[in-house]
Design an enzyme around this catalytic site. Structure first.
Site, short mmCIF file in Angstrom:
data_model
loop_
_atom_site.label_atom_id
_atom_site.label_comp_id
_atom_site.label_asym_id
_atom_site.label_seq_id
_atom_site.Cartn_x
_atom_site.Cartn_y
_atom_site.Cartn_z
N GLU A 1 0.82 -1.22 0.00
CA GLU A 1 0.00 0.00 0.00
C GLU A 1 0.85 1.27 0.00
O GLU A 1 0.76 2.10 0.90
CB GLU A 1 -0.98 -0.03 1.18
CG GLU A 1 -2.00 -1.15 1.00
CD GLU A 1 -2.97 -1.32 2.15
OE1 GLU A 1 -4.14 -1.63 1.89
OE2 GLU A 1 -2.55 -1.16 3.32
N GLU B 1 -4.45 -10.42 -0.06
CA GLU B 1 -5.32 -10.30 1.11
C GLU B 1 -6.74 -10.60 0.67
O GLU B 1 -7.19 -10.10 -0.38
CB GLU B 1 -5.27 -8.90 1.72
CG GLU B 1 -3.94 -8.53 2.35
CD GLU B 1 -3.96 -7.13 2.96
OE1 GLU B 1 -5.08 -6.62 3.26
OE2 GLU B 1 -2.88 -6.55 3.14
#
Length: 988
Positions: A416, A492
């Protein structure tokens, strides 16, 4: 973006460089014959509120630390009574002005005085090694400054041989909570400053082993492995089991057994130079992307993975070896075969354990800049050339430390961080240094720098599109073509926050159906609840906001498959069943079972199979089942023993289990790996939750007359039941006081019910509360006595809206069995319902003394419509207290699925029994749903001294994964629709 002018010198902790004074990174090893001295233990400690509150005189050897506190190293000072932890998911807990940090910068001065052991070698050099310090450290030894480093979860070494003395060495370390490095470490976790990994003094003999790189590939076509070890300085490598004795830099090819996560074969080896011997454990394997698929040793692999932060509820990220092994043993016992080290390299010993026990590893760099997302990524360090040396340094330290681990099959650039030139530089450096592994990064959908297409929380329908290589196009045609040719993983998915995650089975079917879809990594392994105690001493776990944080993200830090104390959650039990590597399907009518091996590499010779035949949950017969040693992907039909001759009545089921045939490093013989269960005879399809079963429409077909209700004083009596004539409510059953039952649709919203603001699906928990389903009102329209039944007509609705539910209760007592009381319920929605229902059933209260539950149905753990794969039909018994699941933030929990009958009894064996048609959801707890909904932590729940509250549900809304992922799939939504169901109550 910084307000600092070009002429303003920055303090060292705000410098964007990697640091100063350190040695180049090198491979880590625990197996050296060179001397080493652990410097862990109690250190003198002083905390200052700012980075400049104290001068540097504490680093002098003669400095007096009288009056200082002590902290344990490894450890975090905020978990040892100095300051407090902070939890944020995305937001930086300080103003974003890179590389500047606040003046309020907690700074911990640490001092350790140590003597060299008597046998410490007098020759050679020495290295001082730090495995992990958050977030910036400045180091002195015996008054001499060694340097500064950043990169909290990465090792740093300093040459110190000339500074050492036999006794009274003074090591001084100043640690700043905030630094320029903090901008690169915005991972979703607690901010926990301190020296949290080991500090070690390493003797470096003359001609000691420096850096070394083990290259151990495997050719699946020939069955041979090729070994070459590059080392500085040169030496020799011996592998006795393979008869190898090689000079470093020399290659040899021999027949070997390959390393895989299923068959983690390691060969003991030694690297020897003139001054040192280093133990190696060599695993031969080859990782490639071929035809758009990740292959290891020539075969496609399916990642059944988890994301793992390092966490302990009392020690934070200061984990010991026993805790690391416990984590991996639990993973292996739950069929997990892969770990993503989110979002930083783990303790190096963890990777040794992965090599030994067998797990695929995505090793992720210590890098996340997520806090820039809300700023439109303005000032993002990964797209600022000034930061590139620090980024490449972090990649280099990860790769050099961990490059010799067979378990590591992917390098991840970080998490991220948006996109930018710094990531490209990292990828280029890694690819040049180690082309033998796959490069991963999720944050760039163009996949410009990666070898795999990675996503987070893509919904099922999108995963199917990706599996067919039909995903939405990328703007750049060349990059679009590249991406479509890449393998796909969900780095994820299935957010394991609170009750859940739901939808695992549907994801797994997609992974198995599409070659490109190579599995995923559940977020995440463990709840990060920090241990706290109430004034009365009761243990509970704190989350964001419990430590006085200005900014925090609440219990979003508690989103794991383990509770903080490492107890498996129902989500982990469900995941184990969904990903089990053996599929067992049966045909009870034909008396056969089909066994399919879904391992990638191992055959089934390591498993022993057995069968059990049960009637009404009671074992009648059982035995061993001869299953051939099927290879990966192979199936076989196996004949079961004939149906046992028995007088036992009731529903009959076969259960077939696959267990370990021998002890392994992670579980003893007999450990259950997989199971399957199926009816012994063809079963009638159970009606859907919103359909009206025939059994609910009429009295039991016994042919006997129904008992008529009668008035007795100020009550109505029907069979064993006593009713209030005004409300029609049951108040007593066979002399047992009862409250209710009456219609109930509310549940304490789960984290997944409440959902995430960034997800597109409707957040039903918020909708339910806004609609008022937590404050329903019950209006009695009629209480009607007839010769064959007592009928109560009601309307149930929230205030301020015109939607409602008309509920009709029809009570019947059969003259042939007057101890039983049957309730048929019909429900009709009125108005335009804007959402599905949380649940649909009845709630009643029984005396608190009835604290023991027994049931025939799904168990032993909780289950919901989309989390029921692990629910096994059987006869189960637990206390009411043990029925509860202690989620860190209390919420709906504890339902048992497919229940045919249930009993609640006291110490003397008396109590109440209930049967359902069709099978129902059974929940019992010592507090109301409203009390559960109001609780923020487990001590907020106070057991009732009077009542056990029981829910008997015809339907439940699914769970989904919307606390960060997709919501409930349509097939698991409990739409408001006409329904009929029935229960039969009796006094025990």
């Amino acid at each position: 973006m910084s307000t600092t002018t070009p002429d303003t010198p920055l303090p060292y902790y705000e410098d964007v460089s990697p640091g100063s004074g350190g040695l180049p990174p090198r491979a880590w090893t625990a197996g050296s014959d060179a001397a080493r001295l652990s410097l862990g233990g109690d250190w003198a400690f002083r905390l200052s509120p700012t980075a400049t509150a104290e001068d540097e005189s504490f680093a002098r050897p003669d400095y007096d630390t009288t009056g200082w506190d002590t902290v344990a190293v490894p450890g975090h000072w905020v978990l040892q009574g100095h300051g407090a932890p902070i939890y944020t998911n995305v937001l930086y807990p300080f103003p974003v002005d890179p590389p500047r940090v606040p003046t309020e910068n907690p700074t911990g001065d640490h001092r350790r005085v140590f003597d060299l052991p008597e046998d410490w070698p007098a020759d050679g050099d020495a290295v001082l090694r730090f495995e992990g310090v958050e977030s910036c450290a400045r180091v002195w030894l015996n008054g001499q400054e060694l340097g500064v480093f950043r990169g909290s979860r990465l090792p740093h070494e300093f040459a110190v041989g000339e500074l050492l003395r036999p006794r009274g060495n003074v090591l001084a370390v100043r640690v700043h909570q905030w630094s320029s490095g903090s901008y690169l470490e915005d991972q979703d976790q607690w901010w926990l400053p301190g020296i949290f990994r080991e500090v070690t003094l390493l003797h470096r003999p003359a001609d000691a082993v420096g850096d070394f790189f083990v290259h151990a590939s495997y050719d699946h076509a020939s069955g041979e492995g090729t070994l070459r070890v590059d080392a500085e300085p040169g030496g020799r490598v011996t592998v006795p089991e393979l008869g190898l004795d090689l000079a470093t830099g020399e290659s040899a090819t021999v027949a070997v057994e390959p390393w895989t996560a299923e068959t983690p074969r390691l060969y003991e080896a030694t690297l020897a130079t003139g001054g040192e011997r280093v133990s190696l454990r060599v695993g031969f394997r080859t990782v490639v992307v071929e035809d758009g698929v990740i292959k290891v040793n020539g075969k496609r692999v399916l990642f059944r993975g988890v994301n793992r932060h390092e966490f302990h509820p009392e020690a934070g990220r200061a984990l010991d070896l026993e805790t690391m092994r416990e984590d991996l043993v639990l993973m292996k016992r739950h069929n997990i075969n892969a770990v993503r080290t989110s979002h930083y390299p783990p303790h190096p010993a963890f990777l040794d354990l992965c090599d030994e026990l067998g797990l695929w590893v995505i090793d992720e760099c210590d890098l996340e800049t997520h806090g820039f997302v809300d700023l439109g990524w303005r000032g993002n360090p990964v797209d600022d050339d000034r930061w590139t040396p620090a980024l490449v340094d972090r990649a280099r330290r990860m790769v050099e430390r961990d490059k010799n681990h067979a378990s590591v099959v992917m390098w991840s650039l970080g998490n991220e961080c948006g996109t930018g030139r710094g990531l490209t530089a990292m990828a280029e450096w890694i690819r040049d240094r180690d082309p033998s592994r796959v490069i991963h990064y999720e944050g760039d959908l163009s996949c410009a720098d990666t070898d795999v297409y990675s996503r987070m929380y893509a919904p099922h329908e999108e995963v199917e599109q990706i599996g067919r290589r039909a995903e939405a196009p990328w703007a750049d045609a060349g990059l679009d073509a590249k991406r479509r040719a890449l393998p796909f993983i969900l780095c994820e998915y299935a957010h394991a926050m609170g009750n859940g995650p739901g939808g695992l089975s549907e994801y797994q079917r997609l992974f198995e159906a599409h070659e490109r879809c190579q599995g995923g990594f559940v977020w995440e392994w463990i709840d990060h609840g920090i241990a706290k105690r109430t004034p009365e001493g009761e243990l509970f776990y704190g989350y964001g906001g419990d430590f006085g944080e200005e900014l925090h993200d609440g219990n979003f830090v508690c989103d794991g498959l383990l509770f903080p104390d490492r107890t498996p959650s129902p989500g982990l039990v469900e995941y184990k069943k969904v990903i089990e590597p053996v599929r067992i399907e049966g045909d009870g009518a034909a008396g056969t079972v089909r066994v399919t091996n879904t391992h990638d590499f191992a055959d089934l010779s390591h498993l022993a199979f057995s069968w059990v035949y049960e009637a009404e949950g009671v074992e009648v017969d059982g035995g061993e089942l001869a299953v051939p040693p099927l290879g990966p992907g192979e199936s076989a039909e196996v004949k079961l023993a004939g149906r046992p001759a028995t007088d036992a009545t009731g529903e009959a089921l076969w259960t077939v289990r696959a267990r370990l045939a021998a002890d392994t490093a992670w579980a003893p013989a007999g450990h259950e790996v997989a199971w399957g269960q199926f009816p012994a005879a063809p079963a009638t399809q159970a009606p859907a939750a919103t359909q009206a079963p025939a059994a609910a429409q009429a009295p039991a077909a016994t042919g006997a007359a129904a008992v008529a209700p009668r008035r007795e004083g100020d009550t109505i009596v029907l069979g064993p039941g006593v009713f209030d004539p005004a409300s029609g409510a049951l108040v007593s059953l066979g002399g047992l006081e009862v409250t209710g039952p009456r219609l109930d649709v509310w549940r304490a919203p789960t984290d997944n019910d409440n959902g995430a603001s960034w997800q597109p699906d409707e957040r039903y928990g918020l909708i339910w509360r806004a609609l008022g389903l937590h404050r329903l009102r019950h209006r009695v329209d009629a209480v009607e006595m007839a010769d064959d039944a007592l009928t109560v007509r009601t309307r149930v609705a929230p205030a301020a809206t015109d939607v409602g539910l008309v509920a009709v209760y029809r009570w019947i007592a059969d003259a042939a069995d007057e101890d039983r009381l049957r309730l048929a319920v019909s429900v009709t929605p009125h108005g335009e319902w804007p959402c599905p229902l949380p649940r649909l059933g009845v709630r009643l209260g029984v005396p608190a003394a009835l604290g023991r539950a027994e049931w025939f149905g799904g168990g032993p753990g909780e289950a919901y419509p989309d989390t029921r794969a692990a629910s096994r039909i059987g006869r189960w018994a637990l206390t009411v207290d043990a029925l509860q699941t202690p989620y860190v933030r209390p919420q709906e929990n504890g339902a048992r699925a497919d229940v045919r009958w249930a009993r609640l009894t006291g110490e003397d064996g008396t109590g109440i029994a209930v049967e359902g048609a069709p099978p129902f959801w059974f929940t019992a707890r010592r507090w109301t749903t409203e009390q559960l909904d109001a609780a923020e932590h487990t001590p907020d729940l106070s057991a009732s001294a009077d009542t056990v509250w029981v829910n008997l549900d015809h339907g439940q809304q699914g769970i989904g994964s919307q606390s960060c992922g997709p919501g409930v799939l349509p097939s698991y939504r409990l739409d408001a629709a006409p329904a009929e169901f029935s229960f039969t109550f009796s006094r025990i």
